[in-house]
Design an enzyme around this catalytic site. Structure first.
Site, PDB file in Angstrom:
ATOM      1  N   HIS A  43       0.831  -1.211   0.000  1.00 38.03           N
ATOM      2  CA  HIS A  43       0.000   0.000   0.000  1.00 38.03           C
ATOM      3  C   HIS A  43       0.864   1.260   0.000  1.00 38.03           C
ATOM      4  O   HIS A  43       1.536   1.569   0.979  1.00 38.03           O
ATOM      5  CB  HIS A  43      -0.953   0.020   1.197  1.00 38.03           C
ATOM      6  CG  HIS A  43      -1.881   1.190   1.152  1.00 38.03           C
ATOM      7  ND1 HIS A  43      -2.995   1.214   0.340  1.00 38.03           N
ATOM      8  CD2 HIS A  43      -1.820   2.407   1.745  1.00 38.03           C
ATOM      9  CE1 HIS A  43      -3.598   2.384   0.456  1.00 38.03           C
ATOM     10  NE2 HIS A  43      -2.899   3.127   1.305  1.00 38.03           N
ATOM     11  N   HIS A  60      -1.503   3.903  -8.577  1.00 39.03           N
ATOM     12  CA  HIS A  60      -1.810   3.094  -9.763  1.00 39.03           C
ATOM     13  C   HIS A  60      -1.469   3.873 -11.020  1.00 39.03           C
ATOM     14  O   HIS A  60      -1.548   5.102 -11.058  1.00 39.03           O
ATOM     15  CB  HIS A  60      -3.279   2.655  -9.786  1.00 39.03           C
ATOM     16  CG  HIS A  60      -4.255   3.779  -9.631  1.00 39.03           C
ATOM     17  ND1 HIS A  60      -4.553   4.342  -8.420  1.00 39.03           N
ATOM     18  CD2 HIS A  60      -5.010   4.444 -10.544  1.00 39.03           C
ATOM     19  CE1 HIS A  60      -5.442   5.298  -8.582  1.00 39.03           C
ATOM     20  NE2 HIS A  60      -5.733   5.400  -9.868  1.00 39.03           N
ATOM     21  N   ASN A  95      -2.684   9.665 -11.923  1.00 34.99           N
ATOM     22  CA  ASN A  95      -3.364  10.804 -11.325  1.00 34.99           C
ATOM     23  C   ASN A  95      -2.942  10.867  -9.860  1.00 34.99           C
ATOM     24  O   ASN A  95      -3.097   9.881  -9.131  1.00 34.99           O
ATOM     25  CB  ASN A  95      -4.879  10.641 -11.430  1.00 34.99           C
ATOM     26  CG  ASN A  95      -5.350  10.629 -12.875  1.00 34.99           C
ATOM     27  OD1 ASN A  95      -4.819  11.367 -13.703  1.00 34.99           O
ATOM     28  ND2 ASN A  95      -6.319   9.794 -13.193  1.00 34.99           N
ATOM     29  N   GLY A 139      -7.551  14.153 -10.276  1.00 41.46           N
ATOM     30  CA  GLY A 139      -8.582  13.147 -10.516  1.00 41.46           C
ATOM     31  C   GLY A 139      -8.328  11.802  -9.863  1.00 41.46           C
ATOM     32  O   GLY A 139      -8.963  10.806 -10.217  1.00 41.46           O
TER      33      GLY A 139
HETATM   34  P1  AMP Z   1      -8.076   7.265 -10.641  1.00 39.98           P
HETATM   35  O1  AMP Z   1      -9.300   8.066 -10.960  1.00 39.98           O
HETATM   36  O2  AMP Z   1      -6.841   7.674 -11.359  1.00 39.98           O
HETATM   37  O3  AMP Z   1      -7.880   7.152  -9.139  1.00 39.98           O
HETATM   38  O4  AMP Z   1      -8.389   5.798 -11.180  1.00 39.98           O
HETATM   39  C1  AMP Z   1      -9.106   4.848 -10.478  1.00 39.98           C
HETATM   40  C2  AMP Z   1      -9.592   3.860 -11.493  1.00 39.98           C
HETATM   41  O5  AMP Z   1     -10.008   2.689 -10.807  1.00 39.98           O
HETATM   42  C3  AMP Z   1     -10.804   4.329 -12.315  1.00 39.98           C
HETATM   43  O6  AMP Z   1     -10.444   4.359 -13.692  1.00 39.98           O
HETATM   44  C4  AMP Z   1     -11.876   3.288 -12.002  1.00 39.98           C
HETATM   45  O7  AMP Z   1     -12.669   2.963 -13.122  1.00 39.98           O
HETATM   46  C5  AMP Z   1     -11.046   2.109 -11.522  1.00 39.98           C
HETATM   47  N1  AMP Z   1     -11.728   1.191 -10.637  1.00 39.98           N
HETATM   48  C6  AMP Z   1     -12.445   1.494  -9.529  1.00 39.98           C
HETATM   49  N2  AMP Z   1     -12.891   0.364  -8.935  1.00 39.98           N
HETATM   50  C7  AMP Z   1     -12.439  -0.673  -9.686  1.00 39.98           C
HETATM   51  C8  AMP Z   1     -12.555  -2.096  -9.591  1.00 39.98           C
HETATM   52  N3  AMP Z   1     -13.236  -2.686  -8.607  1.00 39.98           N
HETATM   53  N4  AMP Z   1     -11.969  -2.853 -10.551  1.00 39.98           N
HETATM   54  C9  AMP Z   1     -11.281  -2.266 -11.564  1.00 39.98           C
HETATM   55  N5  AMP Z   1     -11.114  -0.929 -11.688  1.00 39.98           N
HETATM   56  C10 AMP Z   1     -11.689  -0.148 -10.771  1.00 39.98           C
HETATM   57 ZN    ZN Z   2      -3.904  -0.177  -0.899  1.00 36.62          ZN
END
Ligand code: AMP
Ligand code: ZN
Length: 118
Positions: A49, A101, A88, A94
């Site tokens: 994490h 990630h 992001n 965002g």
């Molecule tokens: P960010 O907005 O850069 O924090 O990206 C987070 C991403 O996580 C978004 O594009 C979401 O669509 C994706 N996301 C959220 N929950 C899940 C999930 N359970 N499985 C796969 N992707 C997810």
């Molecule tokens: Zn985590």
């Protein structure tokens, strides 16, 4: 590997929440974004994490390096010639999930410029 029991992506890494895995090694887990914005939209996360890019430091930067190695490997394996990697960091940028990630986007011609900042 230190996971946070309250973190969505830690739960995914741990297998507590299902995901469509595309890659995994000792340091990295990658899976399909649940709401893809491109024909290829994968998320690459460290298997520990780290909240966000602001917290990458000398102790944990190997995870970031391993993520970029993994992205290159997946691209080569899937024959993806061109792709975009996005991180992001923070609210204005965002970031909605507070586990570091990197989005890998591909499969379409992408625009670039100020308008893409929305
Ligand atoms: P960010 O907005 O850069 O924090 O990206 C987070 C991403 O996580 C978004 O594009 C979401 O669509 C994706 N996301 C959220 N929950 C899940 C999930 N359970 N499985 C796969 N992707 C997810
Ligand atoms: Zn985590």
């Amino acid at each position: 590997m230190a996971l946070d029991k309250d973190c969505l992506f830690c739960k995914i890494i741990n297998g507590d929440i299902p995901s469509a895995k595309v890659y995994e090694d000792e340091f990295v887990y990658a899976f399909k974004d649940i709401e893809p914005i491109a024909p290829v939209h994968y998320l690459f996360v460290p298997k520990t994490h780290i909240c966000c890019a602001k917290k990458i430091d000398a102790e944990n930067s190997q995870y970031a390096a391993k993520i970029f190695e993994a992205i290159a490997k997946v691209a080569a394996d899937e024959g993806i010639e061109s792709y975009r990697v996005i991180n992001n960091c923070g609210e204005d940028a965002g970031q909605s999930v507070m586990h570091l990630h990197f989005h890998m986007l591909a499969g379409t011609k992408m625009g670039w410029g100020k308008q893409s900042l929305g």
